[in-house]
Write an enzyme that holds these catalytic residues in place. Structure first.
Site, PDB file in Angstrom:
ATOM      1  CG  LEU A 153      -2.131  -0.884   1.140  1.00  0.00           C
ATOM      2  CD1 LEU A 153      -2.808  -0.968   2.480  1.00  0.00           C
ATOM      3  CD2 LEU A 153      -3.084  -0.359   0.087  1.00  0.00           C
ATOM      4  NE  ARG A 154       6.839   1.370   2.389  1.00  0.00           N
ATOM      5  CZ  ARG A 154       8.017   0.731   2.457  1.00  0.00           C
ATOM      6  NH1 ARG A 154       9.032   1.135   1.736  1.00  0.00           N
ATOM      7  NH2 ARG A 154       8.161  -0.310   3.247  1.00  0.00           N
ATOM      8  N   GLY A 155       2.783   2.541  -2.082  1.00  0.00           N
ATOM      9  CA  GLY A 155       2.688   3.318  -3.312  1.00  0.00           C
ATOM     10  C   GLY A 155       1.472   4.234  -3.293  1.00  0.00           C
ATOM     11  CB  THR A 166       4.077   7.495  -1.535  1.00  0.00           C
ATOM     12  OG1 THR A 166       4.448   6.526  -0.572  1.00  0.00           O
ATOM     13  CG2 THR A 166       5.159   8.545  -1.611  1.00  0.00           C
TER      14      THR A 166
END
Lengths: 339, 730
Positions: free
Chosen positions: A276-278, A281
């Site tokens: 989910l980091r994408g 960010t």
């Protein structure tokens, strides 16, 4: 005390992606760092140096070695907690250079050597302490020793540096934006390292002649006589600085509609980015961009502009797909958001 | 280019470098050790400004010596930290000579490059935190023989001149046209152009001084006064590039004249700051005090253009030229309320434009190249006793800086009317004062000068080199691996001497030494004489060359081509993907007709491998023995670089032509078997993939003879093939 003149940020020609990424990081320091990878002689270092001269100053507790923020007691260092809130002073935002060849003791901090020789135990903060609330810049990050890179990433993620030396245990805040630059031809960066940067920009040599000529002209003018050059750009620098300040003020009020969230999610799914980091960010960067632009809500236009720098380095690499990452992102953006 | 012309260029580069070693970055000198190089170096030492330091940097110098560190003996004696200067800081104002630059570690090159860029050594070592300003030029002695042996590209990019003296013999060497005195004069002239460059900005705030600039005050910027080709519209040269003459010396156009013809910013954009508006906006006090930099020099702080040392700043027309481009910057950073980017003003025959244009046409990406060329052109002019740049200067500078960097051939000149090509072979560079055909655009002049010096085989060389820089670098990065157990020692790090890590005793003791006073004090009644703690342990780090190079030997003969060359290609592509994952290098040998040919030397570039594979034609007999020989030779070469070779044959095994080109299956097969046995003796891991439609008994036999893993591939199954290679490499 004299300083070498720094090429003004506002005078940098082209390299829009890199400049935008830096400005986004200046507005939202929690973005997770910026990686600028690309050709030689494209002004990567110049841009970072210029950023240092551009950033608006910040308030800090007087005498604090970690320049704690007087307004956020939760994040204070042990000394500030002990002494209570001291006088606030205005200091420049630290942009600390981590040179190749730095030893670990100078990075994390160690005992003060001079005092140690006279038998005193005093902690001497390292570069991480100095970079607190600011930027830590590593040029040629791909050439930095592996163990140092690991250490930096750990600290950057936790926001705290812990040092155990000579029976002394020190814990201090170390929140900084990590900026790395490098040239892939001199060695790749480990993939797991690349993912941990929030934004990544690919820096290319400008390919059109007028831009290149303008670069040379400005550089030459600056090198030959920096003072009038800086004077001339002073106003533009101020304007840009004000933009960062207003952007920061606006940031908490920028709204993100469900539609924008959905688009971000679909974009990530289309590209098959892991985790989910994408998405997080992507939203964060789009919001910072909206704030910078003076907008109240995140729109597709913002997503579009930040998608490459957020997602480009998170794609699974397919070695036989000759398409550059940015092309793949652009393709996905066109599919999801429309051409 | 003849050898004597090469030598003349080498001398010219030497002279220019001697005029401004710092600004031009340096010279890479490709030549074996010998009288020619020695002579050149002697001349260099004579040419350099007297009294400036000259430091020789040994190969793989330790950080302590390169950057500096703690002088332990002095520290312990004095009872306070004493820093030791490194070589780079010592070389301030002088020249650093890099021995065997082609073998320099990327790490050392990286440090060197960052010091070159910054002009300071930032020392963060051994409890010391210092910033030591240092500016120097670099002479990189490149003793490489093959194409691949070159100094790191990052370093080369920062050196203005790349001189190759490999083909120059002692006979070609003659004496330079310049003397120490002419160089001295040239240096003085050259420095006029950069008279204000070294202005340091005072950080102390001086209320009285103003940094306002008013048009028309101060030394006048004049333009090529009265010189150069008459048809050139002189005043329209970009104001930022004109040469500043000292006040009172000028006989050139008045500032008003310059201003009148230069495009005024206001005429181009309404919002761009005009000089007058700038004159009114001196930096305000409050904004300055708010961000006065800390005296800590390792933190980069905003240098403030408040007060200057020396005279009030000369009005430079730079202000005008740059104002016009401001709008484009505004939009670049997302400022929407600014108007559309205005076109960047272009003045005809602007040196910057000419050099950029030429660099562009020659396919030079780095922006440093035209910058160097511009400086070099000024130096050429200064060497000739002038302060203005003529077309010939630009040509010479372009030739010296661009030639070695060219990556594509400039298009042939469109006009045939050129009667005599500008200075080709034996140009006496420094004295050439002739101005070239005035009507020709300046960029073409530079281009012609470079093109005239291009060796005939350059095009071929360039084609050959295509993409090599990248491939080589990636390969090299994958080759070495840090290790704590074996390889070449590259330094120490903190760590514990267990799991096979080796303790570096001396470093450990050195680390422990400064803390002894402290430790004795806290140890109680009977302190040990010397106490070493766990924190002090230093272990040795090694750099190890590892990695595999897979050599694909692909049968492109008629028999194979008919059957399944396409499938073999597909299979190799799959294998390549695998190699990519493991960061392996690949090489490609194809055999057909009379022999085997290395299509692709070991590379890490997958794209290249794929490309050369795609272009592989098929047909002809099967010279299997020659192919095995070629693979064995290449494998041996790979082995010597420290990598592990793996050979994969993709063939149907129908050998029908011998090494000497004579036909006949029995002889060809016998030779192939012999070659196979020879390969076996080398102990190289081998994979034999039989691509014939039905498993071929001879192929099986040959594989056994080679001690190869035999994989019959009756029906194309690239995935199985890929698995087989993985197993062989494991």
């Amino acid at each position: 005390m004299t300083a070498r003149p720094v090429f003004p940020f506002a005078a940098i020609v082209g390299q829009d992606d890199m400049k935008l990424a830096m400005l986004i990081a200046a507005v939202d320091q929690g973005i997770g760092g910026v990686l600028a990878f690309g050709d030689r002689g494209t002004g990567k270092s110049t841009t970072v140096r210029a950023l240092a001269a551009l950033l608006p100053p910040m308030k800090a507790i007087a005498g604090c070695r970690y320049h704690c923020d007087p307004t956020t007691p939760d994040a204070w260092c042990a000394e500030c907690h002990e002494k209570g809130k001291g006088k606030a002073v205005t200091v420049p935002v630290p942009v600390v250079d981590l040179p190749l060849g730095a030893t670990e003791d100078r990075v994390v901090g160690a005992l003060d050597l001079e005092r140690a020789l006279t038998g005193q135990k005093v902690f001497e903060p390292g570069l991480l302490a100095r970079a607190n609330r600011g930027f830590l810049y590593i040029d040629e990050v791909n050439l930095l020793e592996d163990h140092l890179v690991d250490l930096l990433l750990d600290v950057a993620a936790s926001g705290e540096n812990v040092v155990e030396r000579e029976g002394l245990s020190i814990r201090h805040p170390a929140k900084f934006v990590l900026i790395g630059s490098g040239n892939p031809e001199e060695g790749d960066l480990r993939p797991q390292l690349i993912d941990r940067f929030g934004l990544s920009v690919e820096v290319r040599t400008p390919t059109d002649l007028p831009t290149r000529i303008e670069v040379i002209r400005r550089r030459d003018a600056f090198e030959r006589d920096p003072v009038p050059f800086l004077d001339h750009w002073h106003k533009a620098q101020d304007k840009l600085r004000r933009k960062i300040v207003t952007g920061r003020g606006r940031l908490p009020n920028v709204s993100v509609a469900d539609e924008a969230l959905e688009h971000a999610a679909r974009l990530c799914m289309a590209l098959g980015t892991d985790g989910l980091r994408g998405e997080l960010t992507l939203i964060r960067a789009a919001r910072a961009l909206a704030a910078l632009d003076g907008d109240d809500a995140v729109t597709d236009a913002h997503l579009r502009r930040v998608s490459c720098m957020v997602l480009g380095h998170r794609l699974r690499r397919n070695p036989l797909d000759e398409a550059v990452a940015s092309t793949r992102v652009t393709r996905a953006v066109e599919e999801v958001l429309g051409a | 280019m003849s050898a004597s012309a090469t030598w003349a260029d080498a001398l010219q580069a030497l002279a220019l470098f001697a005029i401004d070693p710092v600004g031009l970055g340096g010279i890479s000198l490709r030549a074996g050790a010998g009288p020619v190089r020695d002579h050149w170096m002697t001349l260099l030492k004579e040419a350099l400004e007297a009294g400036k330091p000259l430091r020789r940097l040994p190969l793989n110098v330790a950080d302590e010596r390169l950057l500096g560190g703690l002088d332990l003996a002095a520290t312990l004696e004095a009872g306070k930290p004493i820093a030791q200067k490194g070589l780079l800081a010592e070389a301030d104002g002088g020249v650093v000579i890099l021995a065997m630059a082609e073998r320099i570690e990327p790490g050392v090159a990286g440090r060197l490059c960052s010091v070159l860029d910054e002009g300071v050594v930032t020392l963060q070592r051994d409890g010391l935190s210092r910033t030591l300003p240092t500016r120097f030029g670099v002479v990189a002695l490149d003793e490489g023989v093959t194409e691949d042996e070159r100094p790191p590209a990052a370093l080369l990019d920062r050196l203005a001149f790349h001189v190759d003296l490999t083909d120059v013999s002692v006979r070609d060497v003659d004496d330079p046209a310049w003397t120490e005195r002419t160089l001295e004069a040239a240096r003085a002239l050259y420095r006029q152009a950069y008279a204000n460059a070294s202005a340091r900005l005072a950080v102390t705030i001086d209320a009285g001084s103003s940094s306002t600039i008013k048009a028309g005050e101060g030394p006048v910027s004049t333009v090529m006064a009265g010189e150069g080709p008459p048809s050139t519209p002189l005043v329209e040269l970009a104001p930022s590039l004109t040469v500043s003459l000292p006040q009172g010396v000028d006989g050139g156009p008045s500032p008003a004249m310059t201003k009148g013809t230069a495009p005024t910013p206001s005429s181009i954009t309404g919002t761009a700051p005009t000089p007058s508006s700038i004159a009114g906006t001196a930096p305000t006090r409050s904004s300055i005090e708010g961000m006065a930099p800390l005296p800590d020099s390792t933190e980069r702080t905003a240098p403030l253009p408040t007060a200057m040392e020396g005279a009030p700043p000369p009005h430079s027309a730079v202000v005008e030229a740059d104002a016009t481009a401001w709008a484009s910057v505004c939009t670049a950073v997302g400022n929407d309320d600014d108007p559309d980017p205005c076109p960047i003003p272009t003045a005809p025959n602007d040196p910057a434009e000419a050099l950029c244009g030429a660099a562009f046409a020659l396919g030079i990406d780095s922006i440093r190249a035209p910058l160097f060329a511009l400086r070099a052109a000024r130096a050429v002019a200064a060497l000739d006793g002038r302060t203005d740049i003529t077309d010939a200067d630009l040509g010479t500078a372009g030739r010296l800086v661009f030639l070695s960097r060219a990556t594509c051939f400039p298009p042939p000149p469109q006009d045939e009317q050129e009667p005599e090509p500008p200075p080709p072979e034996d140009q006496p560079p420094p004295d050439d004062e002739e101005v070239v055909i005035p009507d020709q655009p300046l960029a073409d002049v530079v281009l012609d000068a470079v093109a005239a010096a291009l060796p005939a085989d350059l095009l071929a060389k360039l084609m050959e080199q295509d993409g090599r820089g990248q491939a080589r670098a990636t390969g090299r990065a994958g080759q070495t691996k840090l290790s704590t157990k074996r390889g070449r020692p590259i330094g120490t790090r903190q760590g514990e001497p267990k799991n096979g890590n080796r303790l570096h005793l001396l470093e450990t003791l050195k680390c422990a030494a400064p803390w002894q006073v402290l430790r004795r004090r806290s140890a109680g009644d009977r302190p040990p004489r010397f106490e070493v703690r766990r924190d002090d342990f230093r272990i040795i780090r090694f750099r190890q060359r590892i990695g595999t190079t897979t050599i694909f030997t692909v049968d492109a003969s008629g028999s194979s081509a008919m059957q399944r060359l396409g499938e073999a290609k597909g299979a190799v592509e799959l294998l390549l993907a695998d190699c990519y994952v493991r960061r392996d290098q690949v090489a490609l040998i194809a055999f057909r007709g009379m022999g085997a040919q290395i299509l692709l030397p070991p590379t890490g570039s997958l794209t290249r491998a794929k490309r050369s594979l795609a272009g592989l034609p098929g047909g002809g007999p099967t010279p299997l023995a020659a192919a095995i020989d070629a693979a064995a030779a290449l494998a041996d070469q790979v082995k010597r670089t420290g990598r592990t070779p793996v050979v994969a044959f993709l063939t149907d095994g129908r050998a029908n032509i011998g090494r000497d080109g004579s036909g006949g299956r029995p002889k060809a097969e016998a030779e192939a078997l012999a070659a196979g046995r020879a390969l076996r003796a080398t102990g190289i891991a081998t994979l034999f993939i039989d691509t014939s439609p039905r498993p071929n008994p001879f192929a099986r036999k040959l594989a056994d003879e080679m001690h190869a893993q035999y994989v019959p591939l009756p029906y194309a199954d690239p995935t199985a093939l890929s698995r087989a290679v993985r197993a062989a490499a494991a």
